[in-house]
Design a protein around this motif. Structure first.
Motif, PDB file in Angstrom:
ATOM      1  N   TRP A   1      49.497 107.343 -32.210  1.00 16.98           N
ATOM      2  CA  TRP A   1      48.537 108.151 -32.954  1.00 16.98           C
ATOM      3  C   TRP A   1      47.178 108.077 -32.260  1.00 16.98           C
ATOM      4  O   TRP A   1      46.906 107.176 -31.482  1.00 16.98           O
ATOM      5  N   LYS A   2      46.343 109.065 -32.572  1.00 24.43           N
ATOM      6  CA  LYS A   2      45.057 109.218 -31.890  1.00 24.43           C
ATOM      7  C   LYS A   2      44.001 108.345 -32.567  1.00 24.43           C
ATOM      8  O   LYS A   2      43.632 108.583 -33.716  1.00 24.43           O
ATOM      9  N   HIS A   3      43.525 107.372 -31.814  1.00 21.35           N
ATOM     10  CA  HIS A   3      42.476 106.492 -32.305  1.00 21.35           C
ATOM     11  C   HIS A   3      41.108 107.155 -32.164  1.00 21.35           C
ATOM     12  O   HIS A   3      40.205 106.930 -32.982  1.00 21.35           O
ATOM     13  N   LEU A   4      40.942 107.987 -31.135  1.00 16.63           N
ATOM     14  CA  LEU A   4      39.704 108.722 -30.902  1.00 16.63           C
ATOM     15  C   LEU A   4      39.827 110.137 -31.451  1.00 16.63           C
ATOM     16  O   LEU A   4      40.915 110.573 -31.857  1.00 16.63           O
ATOM     17  N   SER A   5      38.748 110.879 -31.438  1.00 12.98           N
ATOM     18  CA  SER A   5      38.825 112.280 -31.851  1.00 12.98           C
ATOM     19  C   SER A   5      39.654 113.066 -30.841  1.00 12.98           C
ATOM     20  O   SER A   5      39.718 112.719 -29.657  1.00 12.98           O
ATOM     21  N   SER A   6      40.296 114.122 -31.299  1.00 10.20           N
ATOM     22  CA  SER A   6      41.216 114.889 -30.455  1.00 10.20           C
ATOM     23  C   SER A   6      40.545 115.418 -29.197  1.00 10.20           C
ATOM     24  O   SER A   6      41.186 115.560 -28.145  1.00 10.20           O
ATOM     25  N   GLU A   7      39.236 115.691 -29.277  1.00 11.27           N
ATOM     26  CA  GLU A   7      38.526 116.258 -28.124  1.00 11.27           C
ATOM     27  C   GLU A   7      38.442 115.276 -26.954  1.00 11.27           C
ATOM     28  O   GLU A   7      38.204 115.679 -25.814  1.00 11.27           O
TER      29      GLU A   7
ATOM     30  N   GLU B   1      46.335 108.193 -40.596  1.00  4.54           N
ATOM     31  CA  GLU B   1      46.294 109.507 -41.245  1.00  4.54           C
ATOM     32  C   GLU B   1      47.265 110.467 -40.559  1.00  4.54           C
ATOM     33  O   GLU B   1      47.491 110.377 -39.354  1.00  4.54           O
ATOM     34  N   LYS B   2      47.837 111.370 -41.342  1.00  2.00           N
ATOM     35  CA  LYS B   2      48.845 112.295 -40.817  1.00  2.00           C
ATOM     36  C   LYS B   2      48.297 113.120 -39.649  1.00  2.00           C
ATOM     37  O   LYS B   2      49.016 113.403 -38.685  1.00  2.00           O
TER      38      LYS B   2
ATOM     39  N   ARG C   1      49.373  98.854 -46.180  1.00  2.00           N
ATOM     40  CA  ARG C   1      48.523  99.802 -45.459  1.00  2.00           C
ATOM     41  C   ARG C   1      47.054  99.378 -45.549  1.00  2.00           C
ATOM     42  O   ARG C   1      46.323  99.393 -44.552  1.00  2.00           O
ATOM     43  N   GLU C   2      46.619  99.021 -46.752  1.00  8.20           N
ATOM     44  CA  GLU C   2      45.222  98.645 -46.960  1.00  8.20           C
ATOM     45  C   GLU C   2      44.864  97.399 -46.157  1.00  8.20           C
ATOM     46  O   GLU C   2      43.795  97.333 -45.534  1.00  8.20           O
ATOM     47  N   GLU C   3      45.742  96.395 -46.158  1.00  7.01           N
ATOM     48  CA  GLU C   3      45.483  95.177 -45.391  1.00  7.01           C
ATOM     49  C   GLU C   3      45.397  95.473 -43.895  1.00  7.01           C
ATOM     50  O   GLU C   3      44.550  94.925 -43.188  1.00  7.01           O
ATOM     51  N   PHE C   4      46.295  96.325 -43.434  1.00  7.23           N
ATOM     52  CA  PHE C   4      46.294  96.664 -42.008  1.00  7.23           C
ATOM     53  C   PHE C   4      44.994  97.363 -41.617  1.00  7.23           C
ATOM     54  O   PHE C   4      44.354  96.992 -40.626  1.00  7.23           O
TER      55      PHE C   4
END
Length: 316
Positions: free
Chosen positions: A251-257, A140-141, A15-18
């Motif tokens: 998963w969302k790379h940007l903020s949900s808004e 992140e979840k 995870r850390e390397e990614f």
């Protein structure tokens, strides 16, 4: 012919390397040796038929290997996993014989309970299968958007398209060949919305699509257990070389808004991008009040402004 560039393959990435080394580059990479649980050995057609649960699903059917989303035929049936409950015969097996004899290809993509409101989530639609797969926790979840269960017949080629969210394509069983194109090469892909009109990538009609050969073509082959990281906006085309089962995790790379709240597939342009395109359309419409010579001149000036803005970016 488009330039072919192999997608890098990395073994046993943590995870850390990614997050620290791979993710910031915003380029595709194949992750090998990731612990995905027992799904890679368990998820045979018979197993899925037994434990998949009763679920109404839609199967996309195409008479040619290159599936065109616009021309899809939808078959709907009631399944127990992949079984038809009325006869208890495997609908997968019976349709497979029919589709092979008729040279048709099929594709299953799981949907939410109400596709207009709910995203696909394997934990909800297929709870008995969910325990078999370990989703790589490389985000992140609260960024999780959807997990899409997929089944493809051998020889099927899905249309070239982009998604607006980052995703992992997890190849659980079977083998896929994936062709990707950078967002920087969008001008060579003859787009209709989020999809390319070029269906046959290996033998494109260059009379109809003469600029296509300029696009840089990234390629990889996914074996069972491989995970392909596809950054948002990267175009991808998937060819199933064998019958296969897979799971896409978005998963969302940007903020949900930033995202369209009505988007249940992860492929609607961000709201700011949609507004900008609408403004551009109105601006072009405004030019209709001018004679042709003026329309052409000012449209070209608009193109130059956009190119100057785009090409001043350091993004690759």
């Amino acid at each position: 012919m488009a330039r072919r560039i192999p997608v890098p393959q990395l073994e046993g990435v943590t995870r850390e390397e990614f997050l620290q080394r791979i993710y910031p580059q915003r380029k595709p990479v194949v992750l090998k040796g990731i612990d995905l649980g027992t799904c890679t050995t368990k998820w045979t057609a018979d197993y899925i038929s037994q434990v998949g649960g009763t679920k109404e699903v839609k199967i996309h059917v195409s008479t040619v290997p290159q599936m065109d989303f616009i021309k899809l035929c939808l078959l709907t049936g009631l399944y127990t996993g992949l079984q038809k409950t009325s006869t208890r015969n495997s609908l997968f097996q019976s349709h497979q014989r029919a589709l092979v004899e008729r040279e048709e290809k099929y594709y299953l993509r799981s949907l939410g309970e109400d596709p207009r409101k709910d995203v696909a989530d394997i934990r909800k639609q297929f709870p008995l299968l969910e325990g078999d797969i370990k989703i790589p926790e490389f985000f992140e979840k609260e960024q999780f958007f959807s997990s899409v269960f997929r089944i493809s017949s051998p020889g099927l080629q899905l249309w070239t398209h982009y998604d607006v969210m980052d995703n992992f394509l997890i190849q659980v069983t079977g083998k896929k060949r994936v062709v990707l194109f950078s967002p920087r090469d969008a001008q060579y892909l003859y787009l209709s919305g989020t999809k390319s009109e070029v269906l046959n990538l290996d033998n494109p009609d260059l009379n109809k699509y003469p600029l296509f050969f300029k696009a840089r073509r990234f390629e990889c082959v996914l074996e069972a257990g491989d995970v392909l990281f596809i950054p948002a906006l990267w175009f991808h085309n998937v060819i199933s070389e064998e019958f296969g089962v897979g799971v896409n995790v978005f998963w969302k790379h940007l903020s949900s808004e930033c995202y369209d709240k009505t988007d249940t597939y992860g492929n609607k342009d961000p709201t700011a991008a949609s507004r900008a395109m609408q403004i551009l359309d109105r601006a072009l419409k405004t030019l209709d009040d001018l004679p042709e010579e003026y329309r052409d001149f000012y449209a070209r000036r608009m193109v130059l402004r956009i190119q100057d803005k785009a090409f001043s970016s350091n993004y690759e």
